[in-house]
Design a protein around this motif. Structure first.
Motif, PDB file in Angstrom:
ATOM      1  N   GLN A  96     -58.226  -1.470 -13.061  1.00  0.00           N
ATOM      2  CA  GLN A  96     -58.483  -2.825 -13.006  1.00  0.00           C
ATOM      3  C   GLN A  96     -58.028  -3.387 -11.863  1.00  0.00           C
ATOM      4  OE1 GLN A  96     -60.556  -3.927 -15.540  1.00  0.00           O
ATOM      5  NE2 GLN A  96     -60.535  -1.681 -16.435  1.00  0.00           N
ATOM      6  N   ALA A  97     -58.076  -4.520 -11.498  1.00  0.00           N
ATOM      7  CA  ALA A  97     -57.303  -5.266 -10.503  1.00  0.00           C
ATOM      8  C   ALA A  97     -55.927  -4.893 -10.388  1.00  0.00           C
ATOM      9  CB  ALA A  97     -57.366  -6.757 -10.501  1.00  0.00           C
ATOM     10  N   ARG A 141     -53.385   5.498 -18.410  1.00  0.00           N
ATOM     11  CA  ARG A 141     -54.972   5.284 -18.359  1.00  0.00           C
ATOM     12  C   ARG A 141     -55.425   5.855 -19.579  1.00  0.00           C
ATOM     13  NH1 ARG A 141     -56.654   6.156 -12.634  1.00  0.00           N
ATOM     14  NH2 ARG A 141     -58.845   5.744 -13.282  1.00  0.00           N
ATOM     15  N   LYS A 142     -56.306   5.519 -20.402  1.00  0.00           N
ATOM     16  CA  LYS A 142     -56.756   6.138 -21.352  1.00  0.00           C
ATOM     17  C   LYS A 142     -58.116   7.121 -20.924  1.00  0.00           C
ATOM     18  CE  LYS A 142     -54.515   3.515 -23.851  1.00  0.00           C
ATOM     19  NZ  LYS A 142     -53.384   3.850 -24.317  1.00  0.00           N
ATOM     20  N   VAL A 143     -58.303   8.170 -21.913  1.00  0.00           N
ATOM     21  CA  VAL A 143     -59.540   9.220 -21.795  1.00  0.00           C
ATOM     22  C   VAL A 143     -60.580   8.607 -22.387  1.00  0.00           C
ATOM     23  CG1 VAL A 143     -60.187  11.388 -22.246  1.00  0.00           C
ATOM     24  CG2 VAL A 143     -57.798  11.149 -21.820  1.00  0.00           C
TER      25      VAL A 143
END
Length: 281
Positions: free
Chosen positions: A92-93, A101-103
């Motif tokens: 994201q920004a 971070r998700k898989v």
């Protein structure tokens, strides 16, 4: 030279160029597994790590190895990523670390491997959003939440050994340990294991690149995952003292790399570096 012959040569040249420039997403599973250049090597990362850890004649891994179970779950995630099935969610920004971070499921097409497809099914359900660390814990059953035990992959080593038996690499036997009998899987295809070990040896010796980005992705992943599973040392035991020192020095160089920085440099390898980050922290 006839016009027809010129056209055919130009067409063949264009086809070859297209084939060479295929992105990983466009490659078939067969092509991804052939990236090593050895088309007879049809083993997954999980099978390769298990094969490296097995004692040739005894047919079982060291009783003192308590890392291989978790390591094999990391192999599953990296194999799915290499086959274009999963990825980390988009940045994201506000940039997030790899381990935060998700898989995500990128492509839910079956891989043809039962263990990989089972893990992919869990990930694509969408019932739980987990990071790489979370999925390694869930797939290995190391979770405090009893409601998430359904995500555990059971009997992974036994199932991988069965796959290797079907591929003609191992055989099945029984060994008596006084108090109990245990099914073992001695190596019967010495050539296959020798080539696997030599590929790892060559990667840090004769084929060591000046730029890590030029190293074959599967081989790079194998080195990290074999180390995390505590079986990498087995590949270097046959080496001379000089080659052993060189190999271990270069492995140490790889282990000293910052996974976060490497992941930022190579978007295609983000999930691999996230897995490395889990084991290195």
């Amino acid at each position: 030279m006839s016009t027809g012959l010129v056209k055919r040569r130009l067409a063949n040249s264009a086809a070859e160029s297209t084939k060479k420039n295929k992105s990983d997403d466009e490659k078939s599973d067969e092509e991804r597994m052939s990236d090593t250049g050895d088309k007879s090597m049809r083993l997954t990362l999980m099978e390769e790590v298990l094969l490296m850890g097995l004692k040739d004649r005894e047919g079982y891994t060291s009783f003192w190895n308590d890392c291989i179970s978790s390591g094999l779950r990391g192999c599953i995630l990296v194999e799915l990523a290499l086959r274009g099935r999963i990825q980390l969610d988009k940045q994201q920004a506000r940039r997030r670390k790899l381990l935060d971070r998700k898989v995500r499921c990128k492509n839910d097409a079956p891989t043809g491997d039962v263990i990989l497809d089972e893990a992919l099914t869990h990930i694509k359900k969408g019932e739980t959003e987990e990071s790489v660390q979370g999925w390694i814990d869930l797939l290995s059953g190391e979770t405090w939440n009893p409601l998430k035990l359904q995500y555990q992959l059971r009997n992974v080593r036994e199932r991988l050994a069965k796959n290797l038996v079907e591929k003609g690499v191992l055989t099945t036997s029984k060994q008596n340990f006084i108090l109990f009998d245990m099914t073992t899987h001695p190596v019967v295809n010495d050539d296959m294991k020798s080539r696997l070990l030599k590929r790892v040896q060559d990667a840090v010796l004769t084929k060591w690149p000046n730029d890590i980005d030029k190293m074959d992705r599967r081989t790079l992943a194998l080195i990290y995952l074999a180390h995390s599973s505590d079986v990498l040392e087995n590949a270097f035991q046959p080496l001379s003292d000089e080659d052993y020192d060189t190999a271990m020095r270069r492995v140490r160089f790889l282990l000293d790399l910052n996974p976060e920085e490497q992941g930022q440099r190579s978007a295609n390898n983000e999930l691999l570096w996230a897995v490395v980050g889990v084991y290195m922290k």
